[in-house]
Design a protein around this motif. Structure first.
Motif, PDB file in Angstrom:
ATOM      1  N   ALA A 177      49.065  49.183  41.228  1.00 49.30           N
ATOM      2  CA  ALA A 177      50.329  48.467  41.124  1.00 49.30           C
ATOM      3  C   ALA A 177      51.490  49.401  40.833  1.00 49.30           C
ATOM      4  O   ALA A 177      52.606  49.205  41.309  1.00 49.30           O
ATOM      5  CB  ALA A 177      50.225  47.398  40.041  1.00 49.30           C
TER       6      ALA A 177
ATOM      7  N   LEU B 133      52.473  50.990  44.029  1.00 48.05           N
ATOM      8  CA  LEU B 133      53.201  50.027  44.833  1.00 48.05           C
ATOM      9  C   LEU B 133      54.626  49.871  44.327  1.00 48.05           C
ATOM     10  O   LEU B 133      55.580  49.781  45.092  1.00 48.05           O
ATOM     11  CB  LEU B 133      52.489  48.673  44.806  1.00 48.05           C
ATOM     12  CG  LEU B 133      53.217  47.529  45.525  1.00 48.05           C
ATOM     13  CD1 LEU B 133      53.176  47.767  47.022  1.00 48.05           C
ATOM     14  CD2 LEU B 133      52.594  46.199  45.170  1.00 48.05           C
ATOM     15  N   SER B 134      54.761  49.861  42.996  1.00 47.57           N
ATOM     16  CA  SER B 134      56.083  49.707  42.411  1.00 47.57           C
ATOM     17  C   SER B 134      57.007  50.831  42.830  1.00 47.57           C
ATOM     18  O   SER B 134      58.186  50.629  43.111  1.00 47.57           O
ATOM     19  CB  SER B 134      55.958  49.663  40.885  1.00 47.57           C
ATOM     20  OG  SER B 134      57.221  49.601  40.287  1.00 47.57           O
TER      21      SER B 134
ATOM     22  N   SER C  28      55.232  46.961  37.171  1.00 42.71           N
ATOM     23  CA  SER C  28      56.358  46.632  38.053  1.00 42.71           C
ATOM     24  C   SER C  28      57.567  47.504  37.779  1.00 42.71           C
ATOM     25  O   SER C  28      58.647  47.241  38.316  1.00 42.71           O
ATOM     26  CB  SER C  28      56.737  45.155  37.870  1.00 42.71           C
ATOM     27  OG  SER C  28      57.230  44.930  36.545  1.00 42.71           O
TER      28      SER C  28
ATOM     29  N   TYR D 198      56.092  31.590  41.870  1.00 42.84           N
ATOM     30  CA  TYR D 198      55.307  32.668  42.477  1.00 42.84           C
ATOM     31  C   TYR D 198      55.753  32.910  43.912  1.00 42.84           C
ATOM     32  O   TYR D 198      55.965  34.051  44.330  1.00 42.84           O
ATOM     33  CB  TYR D 198      53.815  32.325  42.421  1.00 42.84           C
ATOM     34  CG  TYR D 198      52.932  33.328  43.135  1.00 42.84           C
ATOM     35  CD1 TYR D 198      52.504  34.478  42.491  1.00 42.84           C
ATOM     36  CD2 TYR D 198      52.538  33.103  44.460  1.00 42.84           C
ATOM     37  CE1 TYR D 198      51.697  35.402  43.156  1.00 42.84           C
ATOM     38  CE2 TYR D 198      51.738  34.014  45.123  1.00 42.84           C
ATOM     39  CZ  TYR D 198      51.316  35.162  44.473  1.00 42.84           C
ATOM     40  OH  TYR D 198      50.528  36.077  45.123  1.00 42.84           O
TER      41      TYR D 198
ATOM     42  N   ASP E 144      57.191  40.196  48.120  1.00 38.99           N
ATOM     43  CA  ASP E 144      55.771  40.467  48.324  1.00 38.99           C
ATOM     44  C   ASP E 144      55.228  41.543  47.381  1.00 38.99           C
ATOM     45  O   ASP E 144      54.086  41.455  46.939  1.00 38.99           O
ATOM     46  CB  ASP E 144      55.509  40.874  49.777  1.00 38.99           C
ATOM     47  CG  ASP E 144      55.649  39.703  50.738  1.00 38.99           C
ATOM     48  OD1 ASP E 144      55.653  38.551  50.264  1.00 38.99           O
ATOM     49  OD2 ASP E 144      55.761  39.950  51.955  1.00 38.99           O
ATOM     50  N   ASP E 145      56.034  42.564  47.092  1.00 38.85           N
ATOM     51  CA  ASP E 145      55.504  43.639  46.244  1.00 38.85           C
ATOM     52  C   ASP E 145      55.286  43.160  44.811  1.00 38.85           C
ATOM     53  O   ASP E 145      54.337  43.583  44.150  1.00 38.85           O
ATOM     54  CB  ASP E 145      56.408  44.879  46.285  1.00 38.85           C
ATOM     55  CG  ASP E 145      57.795  44.623  45.736  1.00 38.85           C
ATOM     56  OD1 ASP E 145      58.325  43.505  45.927  1.00 38.85           O
ATOM     57  OD2 ASP E 145      58.355  45.548  45.117  1.00 38.85           O
TER      58      ASP E 145
ATOM     59  N   LYS F 183      54.608  39.971  44.025  1.00 36.31           N
ATOM     60  CA  LYS F 183      53.419  39.109  44.123  1.00 36.31           C
ATOM     61  C   LYS F 183      52.156  39.959  44.027  1.00 36.31           C
ATOM     62  O   LYS F 183      51.191  39.604  43.337  1.00 36.31           O
ATOM     63  CB  LYS F 183      53.410  38.345  45.440  1.00 36.31           C
ATOM     64  CG  LYS F 183      54.400  37.223  45.548  1.00 36.31           C
ATOM     65  CD  LYS F 183      54.290  36.570  46.923  1.00 36.31           C
ATOM     66  CE  LYS F 183      55.353  35.522  47.135  1.00 36.31           C
ATOM     67  NZ  LYS F 183      55.352  34.992  48.511  1.00 36.31           N
ATOM     68  N   LYS F 184      52.157  41.083  44.714  1.00 36.26           N
ATOM     69  CA  LYS F 184      50.968  41.934  44.723  1.00 36.26           C
ATOM     70  C   LYS F 184      50.681  42.502  43.335  1.00 36.26           C
ATOM     71  O   LYS F 184      49.519  42.653  42.945  1.00 36.26           O
ATOM     72  CB  LYS F 184      51.102  43.059  45.751  1.00 36.26           C
ATOM     73  CG  LYS F 184      49.794  43.846  45.930  1.00 36.26           C
ATOM     74  CD  LYS F 184      49.853  44.809  47.075  1.00 36.26           C
ATOM     75  CE  LYS F 184      48.459  45.389  47.374  1.00 36.26           C
ATOM     76  NZ  LYS F 184      47.788  45.959  46.189  1.00 36.26           N
ATOM     77  N   ILE F 185      51.715  42.818  42.598  1.00 37.51           N
ATOM     78  CA  ILE F 185      51.500  43.319  41.235  1.00 37.51           C
ATOM     79  C   ILE F 185      50.842  42.242  40.380  1.00 37.51           C
ATOM     80  O   ILE F 185      49.895  42.518  39.630  1.00 37.51           O
ATOM     81  CB  ILE F 185      52.830  43.798  40.623  1.00 37.51           C
ATOM     82  CG1 ILE F 185      53.226  45.130  41.259  1.00 37.51           C
ATOM     83  CG2 ILE F 185      52.718  43.944  39.105  1.00 37.51           C
ATOM     84  CD1 ILE F 185      54.610  45.592  40.929  1.00 37.51           C
TER      85      ILE F 185
ATOM     86  N   ASP G 214      49.019  39.780  41.561  1.00 38.14           N
ATOM     87  CA  ASP G 214      47.665  39.614  42.111  1.00 38.14           C
ATOM     88  C   ASP G 214      46.732  40.727  41.636  1.00 38.14           C
ATOM     89  O   ASP G 214      45.561  40.479  41.323  1.00 38.14           O
ATOM     90  CB  ASP G 214      47.709  39.606  43.641  1.00 38.14           C
ATOM     91  CG  ASP G 214      48.423  38.397  44.205  1.00 38.14           C
ATOM     92  OD1 ASP G 214      48.658  37.429  43.443  1.00 38.14           O
ATOM     93  OD2 ASP G 214      48.780  38.421  45.402  1.00 38.14           O
ATOM     94  N   ASP G 215      47.240  41.964  41.587  1.00 35.06           N
ATOM     95  CA  ASP G 215      46.408  43.095  41.180  1.00 35.06           C
ATOM     96  C   ASP G 215      46.024  43.033  39.700  1.00 35.06           C
ATOM     97  O   ASP G 215      45.043  43.655  39.285  1.00 35.06           O
ATOM     98  CB  ASP G 215      47.141  44.417  41.441  1.00 35.06           C
ATOM     99  CG  ASP G 215      47.193  44.775  42.914  1.00 35.06           C
ATOM    100  OD1 ASP G 215      46.425  44.166  43.696  1.00 35.06           O
ATOM    101  OD2 ASP G 215      47.993  45.645  43.282  1.00 35.06           O
TER     102      ASP G 215
END
Length: 349
Positions: free
Chosen positions: A14, A17-18, A62, A255, A260-261, A263-265, A267-268
């Motif tokens: 994450a 990704l951040s 994040s 949510y 999207d990024d 959301k992925k954090i 989700d991860d």
């Protein structure tokens, strides 16, 4: 600290990704503040050792773009049974609660509260997530994004006076229970169940409204249970008398509104591994809670295998009643029970 290993490891991807997200969005990157509402005092184990560290980890992962504010002891208003509606209606963004606080609305989640079902909290929590994804998500949780599903450690009977040493001692005892299924179990065992959320237990015990309560060891220090009762009854064997099912639930629209990024954090840092970690973490505080009782004049009673078998025989009626209730709702309870048992067995080490 070991209990936060999941949170630390889940953050690695994450964080990467951040960084990408920050590069892509630049100064205009979206930031969001989420309010998490829950019913226990802030110093209790679940908020102090799980929810607040999780919120901090999501913030770190994040790069500060997600800020989760944790509000304890129902400080944003309402009662514990209203938490699911608060999440669904967007009154708050995230809640930690029991689906069982709203009886009948989430019937499939009740399968994990059936007697002598749970082996350990980690395995059962992972099985709960798996069954949630396959048999609950689309059927019962519309409008709510479930981030985690877990259970607590083995339920224990804490009672005044001589307490519970055999099945017959349950007769007529006014015992607090957390949910519909567990109250049904208490009634089948001969007690008079009194349903109430966790925060109401100390006052109910001190005023004599109840003779005792069922609750796991881990939450007893925050409620000072050892000071309010005289005996604690545990069950020997590979499965627990009962456990309670929790969810970490988010407003679905909130949510969906995230980029999207972000959301992925989320989700991860949630899902199957987080659920198993949460169950394991909550149960890890059973031993310290028990030690507090050991240091008092209270007696800890451990029912042997022969006595537990008597309880299990009586408790079969609870399972059969639940099957019949599910059938009336158009749910194949027996099949759901079989899947849950298989998933627990698969995940139990």
């Amino acid at each position: 600290m070991k209990k936060r290993n999941f949170l630390k490891s889940a953050a690695v991807a994450a964080l990467a990704l951040s960084a990408v997200g920050a590069t892509s969005f630049g100064a205009a990157a979206q930031e969001v503040t989420l309010r998490l509402h829950q019913f226990l005092p802030a110093q209790a184990n679940v908020p102090a050792e799980l929810l607040i560290p999780w919120a901090e980890q999501v913030g770190t992962a994040s790069d500060g773009r997600i800020k989760i504010e944790v509000f304890s002891s129902m400080s944003l208003g309402g009662t514990p049974p209203q938490l699911m509606d608060q999440a669904r209606d967007g009154v708050v963004d995230i809640v930690w609660t029991l689906p069982g606080y709203t009886p009948g609305r989430f019937p499939r989640a009740e399968v994990f509260e059936l007697p002598f079902m749970m082996t350990n909290a980690e395995a059962t929590s992972r099985a709960y997530w798996e069954l949630f994804k396959s048999d609950m998500e689309a059927q019962e949780f519309q409008g709510i994004k479930i981030l985690g599903t877990w259970v607590h450690g083995p339920g224990v009977i804490h009672a005044k006076g001589e307490g519970v040493r055999k099945l017959e001692d349950m007769q007529g005892k006014k015992l607090r229970g957390p949910t519909r299924v567990i109250n049904g179990l208490l009634a089948e065992l001969g007690a008079e169940p009194v349903g109430m959320p966790v925060p109401a237990i100390p006052e109910a015990l001190s005023k004599g409204v109840i003779d005792g309560t069922v609750i796991p060891w881990e939450v007893t220090p925050a409620l000072k249970i050892a000071e309010l009762v005289d005996t604690h009854t545990e069950f020997s064997g590979d499965t627990a008398l009962y456990t309670a099912a929790f969810v970490l639930a988010m407003n679905q629209a909130k949510y969906d509104s995230l980029p999207d990024d972000l959301k992925k954090i989320l989700d991860d840092n949630t899902g199957a591994d987080f659920s198993a970690f949460a169950g394991k973490t909550q149960a890890s505080f059973d031993a310290p809670g028990r030690k507090i009782a050991e240091a008092t004049d209270n007696e800890i009673v451990i029912l042997d295998a022969e006595e537990v078998a008597r309880w299990a025989t009586v408790a079969e009626k609870v399972r059969d009643n639940w099957f019949a209730e599910m059938k009336e709702k158009g749910i194949d309870g027996e099949a759901l029970y079989g899947k849950a048992k298989d998933m627990i067995a698969k995940n139990t080490m």
